[in-house]
Write an enzyme that holds these catalytic residues in place. Structure first.
Site, mmCIF file in Angstrom:
data_model
loop_
_atom_site.group_PDB
_atom_site.id
_atom_site.type_symbol
_atom_site.label_atom_id
_atom_site.label_comp_id
_atom_site.label_asym_id
_atom_site.label_seq_id
_atom_site.Cartn_x
_atom_site.Cartn_y
_atom_site.Cartn_z
ATOM 1 C CG ASP A 68 11.215 0.452 8.290
ATOM 2 O OD1 ASP A 68 10.145 0.000 7.877
ATOM 3 O OD2 ASP A 68 11.351 1.609 8.707
ATOM 4 C CD GLU B 83 7.466 6.470 7.445
ATOM 5 O OE1 GLU B 83 6.842 6.502 8.521
ATOM 6 O OE2 GLU B 83 7.361 5.518 6.648
#
Ligand code: FRU
Length: 483
Positions: free
Chosen positions: A22, A204
């Protein structure tokens, strides 16, 4: 392209070495864009997470910096955000210097092993030298875990009307909003999502931000889910609605996707960019991210994209288009206007190692199926196309080269055409190992990675039944990475 790194992205950010997932803590500050990222500096698969760091003056040329955050006694450093605390609400600033404050998840592997449900909690770190070096706050964590196994990925922004910080936090199957006057004390405001959107996997990496279109401001909530994406694995859904400093109220509870492709995950916006809203995501998928055939690094980010809002009939949608900064890479171009094409037509003789930007307009009403094909002499091909009968766009990587590192990688992936415009207008960005399709001004987006056995060297436009091209422009994009 270096011979030993045939799949090294030429203008997408990728770490010099080792594992990345990420994007984290993206912020623009004093002329510099900061990209932090989930990083494991001892291997090319996921491991104890650090925050890697890269900077750029233009969103196009990136320089990797020393690791910003290392794991500590409280745990690994999971995803989170950075804010410019310009009024020093946190008191972490010194001598008139406003701090940059990182709000991130500590993930405690020992507590996880002990089967505690409280192994993720939110902590702070701060920088007083414009993001170069970071100190952890001494009273971490600032938001302890109330007993929720998935409790992570805080994205914080300043909510001007009520002079407070708002945190969006992924809490298993919903997003929980918290507020704080000082980034240190957090109060729960509300929850969203238990009865909305897709729930094929855990929620998420949320992000909540306003966008304005035609004088109307709406709030967008991004929520990544893994698995449960429209084309399998991980993907990012969004909702559009109102936010009053406490509660997010969506106009519709139905899921929309910021990108229908397989390879855009955990993307969030860059903080502190004023009137523009800029986004980028991890250009991979948890299905196979750890298996892709690259070395000594694994994975890249998507190109930065500018987000917008648009309305179709009564329904609101998010649009994403490549940032205009990419124009600095433009090289030679090739164009066609008002031309019939039937069968296959090569567009450039030998592209070898070329990367580029493709723009194509065709009339929606009169078109037949068509595709843009990237190919090489080994018979590898990636097909980006439009299928009229089902009104879908697709990326087909069935014969794209190396695909068997994971079953199901070599497939054809589709996305609905949402626009009713008369003209089908496509922008396609091609790097050596990825393609990003922005259809209808960014209403339908698809990102896909691929790994050819030798560089793609041919570019075709194909239509068995024939199409009429209004406009076609192929522009080479020069590498932004050091050669
Ligand atoms: C999303 C994610 C986050 C987490 C991070 C760990 O890809 O699972 O929820 O913070 O990756 O690396």
């Amino acid at each position: 392209v270096a011979q030993n790194e045939p799949h090294r992205p030429q203008f997408h950010f990728s770490p010099n070495k080792h594992w990345m997932n990420d994007p984290n803590g993206m912020v623009y500050y004093k002329g510099t864009y900061h990209l932090f990222f989930q990083h494991y500096p001892d291997g090319t698969t996921w491991g104890p997470m650090h925050w890697g760091h890269a900077t750029s003056a233009d969103l196009v040329h990136w320089t990797e910096q020393p690791i910003a955050l290392y794991p500590d006694s409280l745990g690994y450093i999971f995803s989170g955000s950075v804010v410019v605390d310009k009024d020093n609400t946190s008191g972490l600033g010194k001598n008139g210097v406003s701090p940059l404050v990182a709000i991130f998840t500590h993930h405690n592997p020992d507590l996880e092993k002990q089967k505690s449900d409280k192994y993720q909690y939110q902590s702070l770190a701060y920088s007083l030298d414009e993001g170069k070096t970071w100190k952890k706050y001494e009273n971490n964590p600032v938001l302890p875990n109330p007993g929720i196994t998935d409790f992570r990925d805080p994205k914080v922004r300043w909510y001007e009307p009520q002079q407070k910080w708002i945190m969006s936090l992924a809490t298993k199957d919903r997003i929980t909003f918290y507020s704080s006057p000082n980034l240190k004390n957090w109060t729960k405001e509300s929850e969203f999502g238990q009865d909305a959107g897709s729930h094929g996997g855990v929620w998420e990496c949320p992000d909540l931000f306003p966008l304005t279109a035609n004088g109307k401001t709406a709030w967008v909530l991004l929520v990544s889910i893994n698995p449960g994406g429209p084309n399998e694995g991980s993907a990012t859904q969004y909702f559009i609605g109102d936010f009053d400093g406490k509660t997010f109220k969506p106009y519709s509870k139905e899921t929309k996707w910021i990108d229908y492709g397989t390879d855009n995950y955990a993307g969030v916006t860059i903080a502190n960019t004023n009137e523009r809203t800029l986004f980028l995501g991890w250009m991979s998928n948890w299905l196979y991210g750890e298996k892709v055939p690259t070395s000594p690094w694994r994975s890249a980010m998507t190109v930065p994209r500018e987000l917008g809002l648009t309305q179709i009939k009564k329904d609101w949608f998010l649009t994403s288009v490549p940032v205009k900064e990419l124009n600095v890479l433009k090289g030679e171009s090739f164009s066609l206007k008002k031309e019939n094409i039937k069968g296959g037509r090569p567009l450039t003789s030998k592209l070898k190692n070329e990367t580029g930007l493709f723009k194509l307009d065709v009339s929606a009403q009169n078109t037949n199926d068509f595709s843009i094909v990237l190919a090489n002499d080994r018979g590898n091909e990636v097909i980006i196309g439009y299928d009229k009968a089902s009104n879908v766009y697709y990326i087909d990587r069935t014969h794209s080269g190396q695909t068997n590192f994971r079953e199901g990688f070599g497939k054809r992936y589709t996305a609905p055409r949402l626009s009713a415009d008369q003209i089908i207008s496509l922008t396609v960005i091609v790097d050596v190992a990825s393609v990003e399709l922005f259809a209808d001004n960014g209403l339908t987006v698809m990102t896909g990675i691929f790994f050819p056995e030798q560089p793609m060297s041919q570019l075709y436009i194909k239509s068995a039944k024939g199409i009429f091209i209004e406009n076609l422009l192929y522009t080479k994009l020069k590498p932004s990475v050091k050669q």
